[in-house]
Enzyme design. Structure first.
Site, PDB file in Angstrom:
ATOM      1  N   GLY A  88       0.056 -11.194   0.873  1.00  0.00           N
ATOM      2  CA  GLY A  88      -0.823 -11.047   2.032  1.00  0.00           C
ATOM      3  C   GLY A  88      -2.299 -10.943   1.709  1.00  0.00           C
ATOM      4  O   GLY A  88      -2.840 -11.677   0.875  1.00  0.00           O
TER       5      GLY A  88
ATOM      6  N   LEU B  91      -3.841  -9.122  14.676  1.00  0.00           N
ATOM      7  CA  LEU B  91      -2.589  -9.741  14.230  1.00  0.00           C
ATOM      8  C   LEU B  91      -2.806 -10.827  13.172  1.00  0.00           C
ATOM      9  O   LEU B  91      -3.463 -11.840  13.437  1.00  0.00           O
ATOM     10  CB  LEU B  91      -1.869 -10.351  15.437  1.00  0.00           C
ATOM     11  CG  LEU B  91      -1.283  -9.317  16.413  1.00  0.00           C
ATOM     12  CD1 LEU B  91      -0.969  -9.966  17.764  1.00  0.00           C
ATOM     13  CD2 LEU B  91      -0.034  -8.666  15.823  1.00  0.00           C
TER      14      LEU B  91
ATOM     15  N   LYS C  28      -3.412   4.603  10.592  1.00  0.00           N
ATOM     16  CA  LYS C  28      -4.602   3.749  10.519  1.00  0.00           C
ATOM     17  C   LYS C  28      -5.814   4.438  11.164  1.00  0.00           C
ATOM     18  O   LYS C  28      -6.942   4.226  10.740  1.00  0.00           O
ATOM     19  CB  LYS C  28      -4.312   2.370  11.140  1.00  0.00           C
ATOM     20  CG  LYS C  28      -3.343   1.534  10.279  1.00  0.00           C
ATOM     21  CD  LYS C  28      -3.901   1.290   8.867  1.00  0.00           C
ATOM     22  CE  LYS C  28      -3.021   0.393   8.024  1.00  0.00           C
ATOM     23  NZ  LYS C  28      -3.605   0.117   6.680  1.00  0.00           N
TER      24      LYS C  28
ATOM     25  N   GLY D  76      -2.088  -3.267  -3.491  1.00  0.00           N
ATOM     26  CA  GLY D  76      -1.298  -4.141  -2.621  1.00  0.00           C
ATOM     27  C   GLY D  76      -1.666  -5.597  -2.823  1.00  0.00           C
ATOM     28  O   GLY D  76      -1.811  -6.363  -1.861  1.00  0.00           O
TER      29      GLY D  76
ATOM     30  N   TYR E 152       2.399   4.499  12.879  1.00  0.00           N
ATOM     31  CA  TYR E 152       1.555   3.498  12.182  1.00  0.00           C
ATOM     32  C   TYR E 152       0.110   3.630  12.673  1.00  0.00           C
ATOM     33  O   TYR E 152      -0.827   3.676  11.871  1.00  0.00           O
ATOM     34  CB  TYR E 152       2.087   2.079  12.411  1.00  0.00           C
ATOM     35  CG  TYR E 152       1.207   1.039  11.745  1.00  0.00           C
ATOM     36  CD1 TYR E 152       1.149   0.944  10.361  1.00  0.00           C
ATOM     37  CD2 TYR E 152       0.422   0.165  12.498  1.00  0.00           C
ATOM     38  CE1 TYR E 152       0.325   0.012   9.726  1.00  0.00           C
ATOM     39  CE2 TYR E 152      -0.404  -0.774  11.881  1.00  0.00           C
ATOM     40  CZ  TYR E 152      -0.441  -0.850  10.491  1.00  0.00           C
ATOM     41  OH  TYR E 152      -1.269  -1.770   9.874  1.00  0.00           O
TER      42      TYR E 152
HETATM   43  P1  NDP Z   1       1.934  -7.512   3.151  1.00  0.00           P
HETATM   44  O1  NDP Z   1       3.235  -6.861   3.445  1.00  0.00           O
HETATM   45  O2  NDP Z   1       1.891  -8.975   2.927  1.00  0.00           O
HETATM   46  O3  NDP Z   1       1.244  -6.789   1.900  1.00  0.00           O
HETATM   47  C1  NDP Z   1       1.314  -5.409   1.703  1.00  0.00           C
HETATM   48  C2  NDP Z   1       0.960  -5.105   0.261  1.00  0.00           C
HETATM   49  O4  NDP Z   1       0.993  -3.674   0.066  1.00  0.00           O
HETATM   50  C3  NDP Z   1       1.947  -5.697  -0.728  1.00  0.00           C
HETATM   51  O5  NDP Z   1       1.222  -6.232  -1.828  1.00  0.00           O
HETATM   52  C4  NDP Z   1       2.778  -4.513  -1.169  1.00  0.00           C
HETATM   53  O6  NDP Z   1       3.203  -4.714  -2.506  1.00  0.00           O
HETATM   54  C5  NDP Z   1       1.749  -3.401  -1.093  1.00  0.00           C
HETATM   55  N1  NDP Z   1       2.360  -2.081  -1.016  1.00  0.00           N
HETATM   56  C6  NDP Z   1       3.144  -1.581  -0.024  1.00  0.00           C
HETATM   57  N2  NDP Z   1       3.569  -0.358  -0.330  1.00  0.00           N
HETATM   58  C7  NDP Z   1       3.027  -0.067  -1.554  1.00  0.00           C
HETATM   59  C8  NDP Z   1       3.114   1.050  -2.420  1.00  0.00           C
HETATM   60  N3  NDP Z   1       3.830   2.134  -2.086  1.00  0.00           N
HETATM   61  N4  NDP Z   1       2.441   1.028  -3.604  1.00  0.00           N
HETATM   62  C9  NDP Z   1       1.714  -0.061  -3.955  1.00  0.00           C
HETATM   63  N5  NDP Z   1       1.596  -1.146  -3.162  1.00  0.00           N
HETATM   64  C10 NDP Z   1       2.254  -1.153  -1.990  1.00  0.00           C
HETATM   65  O7  NDP Z   1       0.996  -7.106   4.375  1.00  0.00           O
HETATM   66  P2  NDP Z   1      -0.576  -7.345   4.669  1.00  0.00           P
HETATM   67  O8  NDP Z   1      -1.218  -8.117   3.604  1.00  0.00           O
HETATM   68  O9  NDP Z   1      -0.664  -7.810   6.060  1.00  0.00           O
HETATM   69  O10 NDP Z   1      -1.062  -5.823   4.642  1.00  0.00           O
HETATM   70  C11 NDP Z   1      -2.147  -5.353   3.866  1.00  0.00           C
HETATM   71  C12 NDP Z   1      -2.810  -4.214   4.613  1.00  0.00           C
HETATM   72  O11 NDP Z   1      -3.345  -4.715   5.821  1.00  0.00           O
HETATM   73  C13 NDP Z   1      -1.884  -3.071   5.003  1.00  0.00           C
HETATM   74  O12 NDP Z   1      -2.576  -1.858   4.789  1.00  0.00           O
HETATM   75  C14 NDP Z   1      -1.654  -3.293   6.501  1.00  0.00           C
HETATM   76  O13 NDP Z   1      -1.367  -2.110   7.179  1.00  0.00           O
HETATM   77  C15 NDP Z   1      -2.996  -3.861   6.906  1.00  0.00           C
HETATM   78  N6  NDP Z   1      -3.041  -4.654   8.136  1.00  0.00           N
HETATM   79  C16 NDP Z   1      -2.219  -5.732   8.326  1.00  0.00           C
HETATM   80  C17 NDP Z   1      -2.320  -6.481   9.489  1.00  0.00           C
HETATM   81  C18 NDP Z   1      -1.431  -7.634   9.783  1.00  0.00           C
HETATM   82  O14 NDP Z   1      -1.302  -8.005  10.968  1.00  0.00           O
HETATM   83  N7  NDP Z   1      -0.822  -8.269   8.800  1.00  0.00           N
HETATM   84  C19 NDP Z   1      -3.347  -6.177  10.491  1.00  0.00           C
HETATM   85  C20 NDP Z   1      -4.145  -5.033  10.185  1.00  0.00           C
HETATM   86  C21 NDP Z   1      -4.016  -4.325   9.032  1.00  0.00           C
HETATM   87  P3  NDP Z   1       4.592  -4.259  -3.155  1.00  0.00           P
HETATM   88  O15 NDP Z   1       5.626  -4.340  -2.076  1.00  0.00           O
HETATM   89  O16 NDP Z   1       4.785  -5.223  -4.269  1.00  0.00           O
HETATM   90  O17 NDP Z   1       4.334  -2.872  -3.631  1.00  0.00           O
HETATM   91  C1  8X3 Z   2      -1.293  -4.506  11.964  1.00  0.00           C
HETATM   92  C2  8X3 Z   2      -1.581  -5.120  13.285  1.00  0.00           C
HETATM   93  O1  8X3 Z   2      -1.103  -4.967  15.787  1.00  0.00           O
HETATM   94  O2  8X3 Z   2       0.799  -4.870  14.297  1.00  0.00           O
HETATM   95  O3  8X3 Z   2      -2.117  -3.438  11.694  1.00  0.00           O
HETATM   96  O4  8X3 Z   2      -0.695  -2.998  14.494  1.00  0.00           O
HETATM   97  S1  8X3 Z   2      -0.587  -4.438  14.510  1.00  0.00           S
END
Ligand code: NDP
Ligand code: 8X3
Length: 251
Positions: A12, A184, A156, A8, A152
């Protein structure tokens, strides 16, 4: 030079984490599905930090694609020192009774099964070498449940449980496991969750200072750069305005 693999990495947390590891001289294996994004990131990291980057684009949900990609990593890249399981998403934010089965499957297949597939491959080399570090990006949603977060949050919680289980089972091999639980954070996460509805996505972060991707990347790098005898097992990171999943002070 140590090797880090980040899933990923196209946006992000993953992209920001790639940058801080590049800055610190790591060789990087970067995964995501959007190849153009990965290529742009690779160019930037090479130009700015002279980073050595291997792109490994695949969909973590695709068990065969994961196996093929991981098995064909060139020999000089095979020794993954740090695996960062970051690829993940929320799809929809609905009452359970209104939830879409396709959304549930996307979350379970990516956040849980995808993490398992990638880890299974990366761990075999770590086990042989009796060293390595797995860093799983879980969430505050892996500790708490909030209304309309049902599936979701379940995925997690599974990530957090897997971090604990991996830590126990891999203990004899000196492999560290760190679970990262952000609250968040403003990334593309909410745009994905709300399927491109910009107004809904923006509203999530309105009236307070959310975490940014770099905040999480800094913490991930901190965890990865501790001495060998020390493992940060669980790190929860919240914006100052948030106390728990349901409470954010806005304005
Ligand atoms: P983004 O949407 O910015 O990034 C998500 C990344 O995951 C992208 O690079 C996307 O790339 C990749 N991804 C999604 N599905 C796939 C797949 N099937 N295969 C390979 N890569 C995949 O979100 P974040 O950076 O915020 O999220 C990163 C992690 O952090 C996630 O696991 C999310 O659940 C977790 N998280 C996020 C929070 C938030 O508030 N933002 C808080 C807590 C946890 P592409 O689409 O190019 O495949
Ligand atoms: C992403 C944060 O609060 O939307 O894991 O679940 S929240």
């Amino acid at each position: 030079m140590a090797i880090v693999m980040i899933t990923g990495a196209s946006s992000g947390f993953g992209a920001a984490t790639a940058e801080i590891f590049a800055q610190n001289g790591y060789r990087l294996i970067l995964n995501a599905r959007r190849i153009e994004r990965l290529e742009t990131l690779k160019r930037m990291l090479s130009e700015t930090y002279s980073a050595d980057v291997l792109l490994l684009p695949f969909d973590v949900r695709d068990k065969d694609a994961v196996a093929t990609a991981m098995d064909t990593i060139p020999a000089s890249w095979k020794q993954i020192d740090v695996l960062i399981n970051n690829a993940g998403l929320a799809a929809g934010r609905d009452l359970f009774q209104d939830g879409l089965v396709d959304d549930w499957e996307a979350m379970i297949d990516t956040n849980v099964k995808g993490l398992l597939y990638v880890t299974k491959h990366a761990v075999s080399g770590m086990k042989e070498r009796k060293s390595g570090h797995i860093i799983n990006v879980s969430s505050l949603a892996g500790q708490e449940v909030y209304p309309m977060g049902n599936v979701y949050c379940a995925t997690k919680h599974a990530v957090t449980a897997l971090s604990k289980g991996l830590r126990m089972d891999l203990l004899p091999y000196h492999i560290k496991v760190t679970n990262i639980s952000p609250g968040l954070a403003e990334t593309e996460f909410s745009m994905v969750r709300f399927k491109g509805d910009e107004a809904k996505a923006k509203a999530v972060y309105e009236g307070f200072d959310p975490l940014q991707a770099k905040d999480i990347a800094d913490v991930i790098y901190f965890a990865a750069s501790r001495p060998q005898h020390m493992n940060l097992e669980e790190i929860t990171i919240l914006p100052t305005a948030q106390s728990d999943s349901r409470t954010v002070v806005r304005g």
